[in-house]
Design a protein around this motif. Structure first.
Motif, PDB file in Angstrom:
ATOM      1  N   SER A  36     -24.849  12.265   7.783  1.00 33.72           N
ATOM      2  CA  SER A  36     -23.878  11.173   7.845  1.00 33.72           C
ATOM      3  C   SER A  36     -23.939  10.490   9.196  1.00 33.72           C
ATOM      4  CB  SER A  36     -22.466  11.714   7.608  1.00 33.72           C
ATOM      5  OG  SER A  36     -21.506  10.722   7.911  1.00 33.72           O
ATOM      6  N   GLY A  76     -21.520   8.748  10.261  1.00 35.44           N
ATOM      7  CA  GLY A  76     -20.127   8.573  10.655  1.00 35.44           C
ATOM      8  C   GLY A  76     -19.433   7.554   9.782  1.00 35.44           C
ATOM      9  N   GLY A  77     -18.139   7.418   9.971  1.00 36.91           N
ATOM     10  CA  GLY A  77     -17.371   6.516   9.128  1.00 36.91           C
ATOM     11  C   GLY A  77     -16.951   7.201   7.837  1.00 36.91           C
ATOM     12  N   ALA A  78     -16.146   6.485   7.060  1.00 30.41           N
ATOM     13  CA  ALA A  78     -15.608   7.046   5.825  1.00 30.41           C
ATOM     14  C   ALA A  78     -16.561   6.801   4.664  1.00 30.41           C
ATOM     15  CB  ALA A  78     -14.247   6.431   5.519  1.00 30.41           C
ATOM     16  N   ASP A  95     -15.610   4.149   2.044  1.00 32.85           N
ATOM     17  CA  ASP A  95     -15.825   2.737   2.368  1.00 32.85           C
ATOM     18  C   ASP A  95     -17.181   2.242   1.880  1.00 32.85           C
ATOM     19  OD1 ASP A  95     -13.364   2.685   3.576  1.00 32.85           O
ATOM     20  OD2 ASP A  95     -14.144   2.900   5.621  1.00 32.85           O
ATOM     21  N   LEU A  96     -18.083   3.171   1.555  1.00 27.08           N
ATOM     22  CA  LEU A  96     -19.419   2.804   1.079  1.00 27.08           C
ATOM     23  C   LEU A  96     -19.522   2.863  -0.438  1.00 27.08           C
ATOM     24  CD1 LEU A  96     -21.596   4.731   3.695  1.00 27.08           C
ATOM     25  CD2 LEU A  96     -20.810   2.358   3.766  1.00 27.08           C
TER      26      LEU A  96
END
Length: 231
Positions: free
Chosen positions: A110, A112-114, A117-118
């Motif tokens: 990953s 990073g980030g949620a 959201d993808l």
């Protein structure tokens, strides 16, 4: 007073996993899958990171699970690890111990980030026993409508919502449908679109259709393509 539990170290690595639900395992509920997956993590000896608190649990984030009864080639989750591990080793070891029909397709680190959201849209194939001509005639009527109201029983009781607003694209392919859905609140499912087609055009769809999610990601509205969440 209860003694405070030991605080767990944060994950040193996060991996995103794409998995598939195939055959009879499409009837696996999300709860059943999560139990099977956690058992597989133990059997594969994946070095999981755990949450802090009185009831530590492995750091797993689920996102955008398909409804029970739907097959899928594109389900996603993220795990946090206590030690760095090669993603391909995790894919191979996990896939070897998962039940047949629950298959680990790909694993990537990953950035990073949620993850959620993808995952803003899905591509579906709906295989039916409907008459191909009737299906081909019903699709443009649906797409031309400003709204198509349907009802579905939810946890909060019977609810009415517009299923047309979530449909980015819909096309007939013989007795099957190719569907691209935006992820909305409330979530519109492929069977809601079938209900909308029936209510709007009188389309007859005998038997139980087979719903298969073939892709999931961020939709490029111009091209209609879905960005790979592991990319």
């Amino acid at each position: 007073m209860r003694e405070q539990p030991e605080q767990q170290a944060p994950p040193v690595q996060r991996l995103r996993i794409r998995y598939a639900k195939r055959g009879r395992l499409r009837f696996t509920s999300h709860r059943d899958f999560s139990r099977a997956f956690e058992r597989a993590l133990v059997r594969a000896r994946v070095p999981m990171a755990y949450s802090s608190g009185f009831n530590p649990h492995p750091r797993i984030s689920y996102a955008g699970a398909a409804p029970t009864g739907a097959a899928s080639e594109a389900e996603y989750l993220e795990i946090g690890l206590a030690t760095r591990t090669d993603p391909d080793d995790v894919r191979r070891e996990l896939d070897a111990v998962m039940p047949d029909g629950l298959d680990v397709v790909a694993v990537a680190e990953s950035p990073g980030g949620a993850l959620a959201d993808l995952l803003t849209a899905s591509r579906w194939r709906i295989d039916t026993q409907a008459d191909p001509t009737a299906l081909a005639e019903a699709v443009p009527v649906f797409l031309a409508a400003d709204s198509v109201l349907v009802e579905r029983m939810t946890k909060k009781g019977m609810r009415e919502f517009d299923c047309r607003a979530a449909v980015h694209d819909l096309a007939a392919d013989g007795s099957s449908l190719e569907l691209v859905l935006h992820h909305t609140v409330p979530a519109v499912r492929p069977d809601d679109v079938l209900s909308g087609l029936r209510g709007l055009t009188g389309l007859e769809v005998p038997g139980a259709p087979l719903l298969t999610r073939t892709g999931q990601g961020v939709l490029d509205v111009g091209s209609g393509e879905l960005a790979d969440p592991l990319g």
